[in-house]
Design a protein around this motif. Structure first.
Motif, PDB file in Angstrom:
ATOM      1  N   TYR A   1      -3.769  12.105  11.121  1.00 11.62           N
ATOM      2  CA  TYR A   1      -2.826  13.200  11.356  1.00 11.62           C
ATOM      3  C   TYR A   1      -3.437  14.600  11.385  1.00 11.62           C
ATOM      4  N   THR A   2      -4.737  14.710  11.155  1.00 12.54           N
ATOM      5  CA  THR A   2      -5.342  16.043  11.113  1.00 12.54           C
ATOM      6  C   THR A   2      -6.553  16.143  12.030  1.00 12.54           C
ATOM      7  N   THR A   3      -6.925  17.372  12.278  1.00 10.80           N
ATOM      8  CA  THR A   3      -8.147  17.685  13.008  1.00 10.80           C
ATOM      9  C   THR A   3      -8.674  19.006  12.446  1.00 10.80           C
ATOM     10  N   VAL A   4      -9.911  19.324  12.784  1.00 14.18           N
ATOM     11  CA  VAL A   4     -10.488  20.576  12.307  1.00 14.18           C
ATOM     12  C   VAL A   4     -10.628  21.538  13.478  1.00 14.18           C
ATOM     13  N   SER A   5     -10.103  22.737  13.282  1.00 13.25           N
ATOM     14  CA  SER A   5     -10.196  23.804  14.262  1.00 13.25           C
ATOM     15  C   SER A   5     -11.279  24.778  13.797  1.00 13.25           C
TER      16      SER A   5
ATOM     17  N   ARG B   1       7.009  19.058   4.188  1.00  3.63           N
ATOM     18  CA  ARG B   1       6.319  19.914   5.155  1.00  3.63           C
ATOM     19  C   ARG B   1       5.316  20.845   4.469  1.00  3.63           C
ATOM     20  N   PRO B   2       4.266  21.211   5.191  1.00  3.50           N
ATOM     21  CA  PRO B   2       3.234  22.086   4.624  1.00  3.50           C
ATOM     22  C   PRO B   2       3.777  23.469   4.247  1.00  3.50           C
ATOM     23  N   GLN B   3       3.062  24.139   3.375  1.00  5.80           N
ATOM     24  CA  GLN B   3       3.482  25.454   2.881  1.00  5.80           C
ATOM     25  C   GLN B   3       3.651  26.457   4.014  1.00  5.80           C
TER      26      GLN B   3
ATOM     27  N   LEU C   1      -8.612  23.096   8.737  1.00  8.41           N
ATOM     28  CA  LEU C   1      -7.872  21.837   8.821  1.00  8.41           C
ATOM     29  C   LEU C   1      -6.450  22.101   9.307  1.00  8.41           C
ATOM     30  N   ILE C   2      -6.073  21.427  10.387  1.00 13.13           N
ATOM     31  CA  ILE C   2      -4.735  21.601  10.970  1.00 13.13           C
ATOM     32  C   ILE C   2      -4.118  20.243  11.279  1.00 13.13           C
ATOM     33  N   LEU C   3      -2.804  20.225  11.433  1.00 13.41           N
ATOM     34  CA  LEU C   3      -2.121  19.012  11.877  1.00 13.41           C
ATOM     35  C   LEU C   3      -2.433  18.774  13.342  1.00 13.41           C
ATOM     36  N   LYS C   4      -2.569  17.499  13.701  1.00  8.74           N
ATOM     37  CA  LYS C   4      -2.768  17.156  15.108  1.00  8.74           C
ATOM     38  C   LYS C   4      -1.527  17.534  15.895  1.00  8.74           C
ATOM     39  N   ARG C   5      -1.735  17.688  17.184  1.00 12.06           N
ATOM     40  CA  ARG C   5      -0.647  18.024  18.104  1.00 12.06           C
ATOM     41  C   ARG C   5      -0.652  17.020  19.246  1.00 12.06           C
ATOM     42  N   ASP C   6       0.499  16.828  19.854  1.00  7.78           N
ATOM     43  CA  ASP C   6       0.574  16.037  21.086  1.00  7.78           C
ATOM     44  C   ASP C   6       1.201  16.914  22.163  1.00  7.78           C
TER      45      ASP C   6
ATOM     46  N   THR D   1       0.069  26.260  15.616  1.00  7.66           N
ATOM     47  CA  THR D   1      -0.651  25.218  14.880  1.00  7.66           C
ATOM     48  C   THR D   1      -0.291  25.331  13.405  1.00  7.66           C
ATOM     49  N   VAL D   2      -0.472  24.234  12.685  1.00  6.07           N
ATOM     50  CA  VAL D   2      -0.130  24.197  11.265  1.00  6.07           C
ATOM     51  C   VAL D   2      -1.409  24.020  10.458  1.00  6.07           C
ATOM     52  N   THR D   3      -1.780  25.067   9.735  1.00  6.97           N
ATOM     53  CA  THR D   3      -2.939  24.970   8.853  1.00  6.97           C
ATOM     54  C   THR D   3      -2.517  24.263   7.566  1.00  6.97           C
ATOM     55  N   LEU D   4      -3.449  23.511   7.010  1.00  6.13           N
ATOM     56  CA  LEU D   4      -3.138  22.709   5.828  1.00  6.13           C
ATOM     57  C   LEU D   4      -3.950  23.139   4.624  1.00  6.13           C
TER      58      LEU D   4
END
Length: 167
Positions: free
Chosen positions: A86-90, A118-120, A95-100, A60-63
């Motif tokens: 484009y985001t959701t909360v885990s 792209r995120p850091q 805050l993370i990027l959504k996934r499919d 997952t990608v944290t933002l």
């Protein structure tokens, strides 16, 4: 150098306990961080991430706030729209990027469609050469990453050789 993802998964899982033991070993000894970074850099340079992109499929990608702003600007949309679409909360990661079904929402084949913005956490991945704190302080992440990232798997094996770790 092992790059086959099936083999990486199998060997990474098989060596999970060994890697946990190695993590404890590193924390209890004093090694030169600069040497570890050099080893990691050399391995990173030998592996083309675009032939793999497994991190984008698995992790997952944290933002950070600045990632949100940068991505919204890159996509030419309002911040609120980016957050909504484009985001959701885990619970665990924030805050993370959504996934499919194929992984990160911005993954297309093996390429990132927002690479320039792209995120850091993606820039720093796999957090061997770049990242906050020392390599040994980030070791907890590498045990799992060694099951899906060829760079991490091969780097951990090289670290073991460098430190004369008994397997």
């Amino acid at each position: 150098m092992i790059t086959d993802l099936v083999q990486i998964r199998r060997l990474g899982e098989k060596k999970r306990d060994e890697n946990l033991h190695f993590r404890r070993y590193l924390k209890s000894h004093d090694f030169v961080e600069r040497r570890f970074r050099k080893i990691a850099q050399e391995i990173e340079e030998q592996i083309d991430c675009t032939t793999c992109a497994n991190c984008c499929r698995v992790a997952t990608v944290t933002l950070l706030e600045r990632d949100v702003d940068k991505l919204a600007k890159f996509l030419r949309i309002k911040r609120e729209h980016f957050l909504r679409d484009y985001t959701t909360v885990s619970e665990e990661e924030g805050l993370i990027l959504k996934r499919d079904e194929s992984g990160c929402i911005f993954l297309s084949g093996n390429e990132c469609t927002v690479y320039e913005a792209r995120p850091q956490t993606c820039i720093d991945f796999p957090h061997l050469v770049r990242g906050a704190g020392s390599i040994t302080s980030r070791m907890w992440q590498f045990v799992d990453r060694a099951t899906y990232c060829p760079i991490v798997y091969n780097t951990l094996e090289a670290f073991k050789d460098e430190t004369h770790f008994r397997r």
